[in-house]
Design a protein around this motif. Structure first.
Motif, short mmCIF file in Angstrom:
data_model
loop_
_atom_site.label_atom_id
_atom_site.label_comp_id
_atom_site.label_asym_id
_atom_site.label_seq_id
_atom_site.Cartn_x
_atom_site.Cartn_y
_atom_site.Cartn_z
N ASP A 3 0.84 -1.20 0.00
CA ASP A 3 0.00 0.00 0.00
C ASP A 3 0.87 1.25 0.00
O ASP A 3 0.63 2.19 -0.76
CB ASP A 3 -0.92 0.03 1.23
CG ASP A 3 -2.17 -0.82 1.10
OD1 ASP A 3 -2.36 -1.50 0.07
OD2 ASP A 3 -2.98 -0.81 2.07
N ALA A 4 1.91 1.26 0.84
CA ALA A 4 2.79 2.43 0.94
C ALA A 4 3.56 2.65 -0.36
O ALA A 4 3.64 3.78 -0.86
CB ALA A 4 3.76 2.27 2.11
N PHE B 95 2.95 1.46 -3.50
CA PHE B 95 2.14 1.75 -4.68
C PHE B 95 1.44 3.10 -4.60
O PHE B 95 1.29 3.77 -5.60
CB PHE B 95 1.14 0.63 -4.96
CG PHE B 95 1.79 -0.61 -5.53
CD1 PHE B 95 2.86 -0.50 -6.41
CD2 PHE B 95 1.35 -1.85 -5.18
CE1 PHE B 95 3.47 -1.62 -6.94
CE2 PHE B 95 1.95 -2.99 -5.72
CZ PHE B 95 3.01 -2.88 -6.59
N THR B 96 1.03 3.53 -3.42
CA THR B 96 0.44 4.87 -3.34
C THR B 96 1.51 5.93 -3.57
O THR B 96 1.20 7.00 -4.08
CB THR B 96 -0.31 5.11 -2.00
OG1 THR B 96 0.58 4.90 -0.91
CG2 THR B 96 -1.51 4.19 -1.87
N GLY C 78 1.39 6.72 -7.06
CA GLY C 78 0.10 7.20 -7.57
C GLY C 78 -0.94 6.11 -7.72
O GLY C 78 -2.02 6.36 -8.25
N GLY C 79 -0.64 4.91 -7.27
CA GLY C 79 -1.60 3.81 -7.33
C GLY C 79 -2.55 3.83 -6.14
O GLY C 79 -2.52 4.76 -5.32
N LYS C 80 -3.35 2.79 -6.04
CA LYS C 80 -4.33 2.67 -4.97
C LYS C 80 -3.96 1.54 -4.03
O LYS C 80 -3.26 0.61 -4.44
CB LYS C 80 -5.71 2.40 -5.57
CG LYS C 80 -6.21 3.55 -6.41
CD LYS C 80 -7.57 3.24 -6.98
CE LYS C 80 -8.02 4.41 -7.85
NZ LYS C 80 -9.28 4.15 -8.51
N PRO C 81 -4.45 1.59 -2.79
CA PRO C 81 -4.22 0.48 -1.88
C PRO C 81 -4.81 -0.81 -2.44
O PRO C 81 -5.73 -0.79 -3.25
CB PRO C 81 -4.94 0.91 -0.60
CG PRO C 81 -5.01 2.40 -0.69
CD PRO C 81 -5.15 2.71 -2.15
N TYR D 28 -3.53 -5.76 -6.30
CA TYR D 28 -3.24 -4.38 -6.69
C TYR D 28 -3.46 -4.27 -8.18
O TYR D 28 -2.90 -5.04 -8.96
CB TYR D 28 -1.80 -4.00 -6.34
CG TYR D 28 -1.59 -3.95 -4.86
CD1 TYR D 28 -1.79 -2.77 -4.16
CD2 TYR D 28 -1.26 -5.09 -4.15
CE1 TYR D 28 -1.64 -2.72 -2.79
CE2 TYR D 28 -1.11 -5.06 -2.77
CZ TYR D 28 -1.30 -3.87 -2.10
OH TYR D 28 -1.16 -3.83 -0.74
N HIS E 170 -3.41 -1.55 -11.53
CA HIS E 170 -2.94 -0.23 -11.97
C HIS E 170 -2.66 -0.29 -13.47
O HIS E 170 -1.86 -1.13 -13.92
CB HIS E 170 -1.69 0.18 -11.21
CG HIS E 170 -1.24 1.57 -11.51
ND1 HIS E 170 -1.95 2.69 -11.11
CD2 HIS E 170 -0.18 2.03 -12.19
CE1 HIS E 170 -1.32 3.77 -11.53
NE2 HIS E 170 -0.24 3.40 -12.19
N ASN F 265 9.13 9.98 -8.17
CA ASN F 265 8.27 8.84 -7.86
C ASN F 265 9.10 7.65 -7.40
O ASN F 265 8.73 6.95 -6.44
CB ASN F 265 7.43 8.42 -9.06
CG ASN F 265 6.36 9.40 -9.43
OD1 ASN F 265 6.13 9.63 -10.62
ND2 ASN F 265 5.68 10.01 -8.47
N TRP G 119 8.83 5.90 -3.80
CA TRP G 119 8.57 4.46 -3.71
C TRP G 119 9.60 3.80 -2.80
O TRP G 119 9.25 3.03 -1.91
CB TRP G 119 8.63 3.87 -5.13
CG TRP G 119 8.55 2.39 -5.21
CD1 TRP G 119 7.41 1.63 -5.25
CD2 TRP G 119 9.65 1.47 -5.28
NE1 TRP G 119 7.74 0.30 -5.36
CE2 TRP G 119 9.11 0.17 -5.37
CE3 TRP G 119 11.03 1.62 -5.30
CZ2 TRP G 119 9.90 -0.97 -5.46
CZ3 TRP G 119 11.82 0.48 -5.37
CH2 TRP G 119 11.26 -0.78 -5.46
#
Length: 124
Positions: A20-21, A23-24, A27-30, A41, A43, A76, A80
């Motif tokens: 979650d950490a 990928f967010t 700019g992704g979602k949990p 996940y 994306h 990014n 990450w």
């Protein structure tokens, strides 16, 4: 070419915090749990699935395997990497760096030992 990538985990909640950490940060979602108890996940048409092994044996990391994750910018990639280290990952190889081809690259191992890289597209 691929429909998905699935990796094993011995602790799905720890894996959830880490992914979650990271990928967010890109700019992704949990992730979400499916009906079978797999963490998923999604994306840009890609899917990473994380599960406890169905054979009941411990999950192990692939020796020689690396999962590459696309990132838009060097910022990014750095975010990450920082999010991964702050959430149970281990920085490996070199610090986040620009390669001779212009790609900005970072490497981590997730809490289960899976090797990951985030990178921007090459410029040359």
């Amino acid at each position: 070419m691929f429909t998905h990538i699935m990796i094993g985990s011995n602790d799905l909640e720890q894996a959830r915090r880490f992914y979650d950490a990271t990928f967010t940060a890109l700019g992704g979602k949990p992730g979400e749990m499916d009906a079978r108890g797999r963490l998923i996940y999604l994306h840009d048409g890609s899917r990473l699935m994380i599960t406890t092994p169905i054979d009941g044996k411990p999950a192990t990391a692939a020796n020689g395997g690396t999962i590459g994750i696309a990132a838009a910018t060097a910022d990014n990639v750095q975010a990450w990497h920082d999010a991964g280290v702050a959430n149970g990952g281990t920085s490996i190889e070199t610090p986040p760096t620009e390669r001779p081809n212009g790609a900005f690259v970072a490497y981590l191992r997730d809490p289960d030992g899976n090797k990951l890289t985030a990178r921007t597209p090459a410029k040359k």
